[in-house]
Scaffold this motif. Sequence first.
Motif, PDB file in Angstrom:
ATOM      1  N   THR A 238      -0.589  -1.872   6.789  1.00  0.00           N
ATOM      2  CA  THR A 238       0.508  -2.559   6.102  1.00  0.00           C
ATOM      3  C   THR A 238       1.573  -2.875   7.142  1.00  0.00           C
TER       4      THR A 238
ATOM      5  N   SER B 266      -1.102  -0.078  -7.817  1.00  0.00           N
ATOM      6  CA  SER B 266      -2.056   0.043  -6.708  1.00  0.00           C
ATOM      7  C   SER B 266      -2.004  -1.165  -5.770  1.00  0.00           C
TER       8      SER B 266
ATOM      9  N   THR C 238       6.778  -3.019   3.127  1.00  0.00           N
ATOM     10  CA  THR C 238       5.632  -3.195   2.234  1.00  0.00           C
ATOM     11  C   THR C 238       6.028  -2.669   0.869  1.00  0.00           C
ATOM     12  N   ARG C 239       5.862  -3.492  -0.164  1.00  0.00           N
ATOM     13  CA  ARG C 239       6.198  -3.093  -1.539  1.00  0.00           C
ATOM     14  C   ARG C 239       4.923  -2.678  -2.251  1.00  0.00           C
ATOM     15  N   ARG C 240       4.986  -1.529  -2.918  1.00  0.00           N
ATOM     16  CA  ARG C 240       3.892  -1.075  -3.768  1.00  0.00           C
ATOM     17  C   ARG C 240       4.217  -1.398  -5.213  1.00  0.00           C
TER      18      ARG C 240
ATOM     19  N   ARG D 154      -0.368  -3.750  -2.969  1.00  0.00           N
ATOM     20  CA  ARG D 154       0.606  -3.702  -1.877  1.00  0.00           C
ATOM     21  C   ARG D 154       0.884  -5.115  -1.366  1.00  0.00           C
TER      22      ARG D 154
END
Length: 315
Positions: free
Chosen positions: A98, A50, A45-47, A52
């Motif tokens: 996520t 804020s 999961t890439r942030r 995702r």
Amino acid sequence: MPEFETAAIIGAGVAGLACAQDLRAAGVDVVVYEKSRGPGGRTATRREGSLRFDHGAQHLDPGALDGTRAAATVAAWRPRRTGDLRATAPLGDVPVPTMSAAARALADGVTVTARTLVQPLRALADGGALLATADGPLPPADRVVVAVPAPQAAVLLQHISPPLAAAAFAVPYDPCWTAMVAWDRALNLPVDVHDAPGDDLVWAAAQAPRPGREPGERWVLQASAAWSAEHLEDAPESAALALLDRFAGTVAAAVDLPQPALLTAHRWRYAEPSAPLPERCLTAGPLAVAGDWLGGGRVAGAIASGRAAAAALLS
Ligand SMILES: Cc1cc2nc3c(=O)[nH]c(=O)nc-3n(C[C@H](O)[C@H](O)[C@H](O)COP(=O)(O)OP(=O)(O)OC[C@H]3O[C@@H](n4cnc5c(N)ncnc54)[C@H](O)[C@@H]3O)c2cc1C
């Protein structure tokens, strides 16, 4: 009790973590070394601020996490998808909240030493394996598990076991360019998923309709293996724009697509093995090898492979 006390695992993807879970349960003292910032590997999961994005694995085959600590993280995912708008059957399971939640659950209680790039293994005089980073040796371990994609396993194994390295070297991987795009208003598109084998944009998935995700118009766009290979050395900005353009011409063809608030891309050089080996794991002396290129591919195969490696070492 097992015949050995300590094990080092290289790679904190689901294969390495599933292996760690079973070795720990058998009373082995386990450390997992991971080159990136944390566990998960391609269940990622890439942030972006804020926002995702599940930008690696998209959904799990039924039962992929059964028998692991991560089984409780999954929920069925029923998207509205291209050509299948009235389908009620789930497309698959996804971990909540996520994709990386599955790896975090598997890593619970496991010592994961992140930001640690392990160098090619060397044989010790006593038959063991020398583990080291560029900064020097790591603590010795009675058993070593290599749980990384085959091309990277071939490099790690080249000095200590040429036969294992040759087996890994023979397994090709497909790349996958993945774009992440967000808009600051709803687009009201007719589908949540574009699933188009044969298209350059082989997959697109809205993030908000996935179980337990936060609202907002965010999409993950994935290119086909052929397109990704052809554009492997493109700049991320260029790959992202090309995928967005294809999205505009397919999923969003009926709307006047506004400028996105965010557009970025990630290149998975080793996304998925095109021809996994039939063996669930490989072993030689104190070494075991696991990963999605053994055990059938995908997350389910990677977990089965990690668990098979643990069982082989414990038997
Ligand atoms: C874009 C994309 C879409 C996918 N879609 C799906 C899907 O929908 N369903 C599905 O089931 N599967 C899917 N997959 C495949 C799935 O993600 C993988 O099969 C699975 O996650 C592989 O797990 P693994 O543990 O074998 O390897 P990885 O997840 O790659 O873990 C290996 C880890 O080893 C680390 N590492 C490598 N070398 C070293 C080193 N020298 N030292 C220390 N650490 C090292 C890496 O950083 C990585 O974290 C997808 C993959 C991608 C990329």
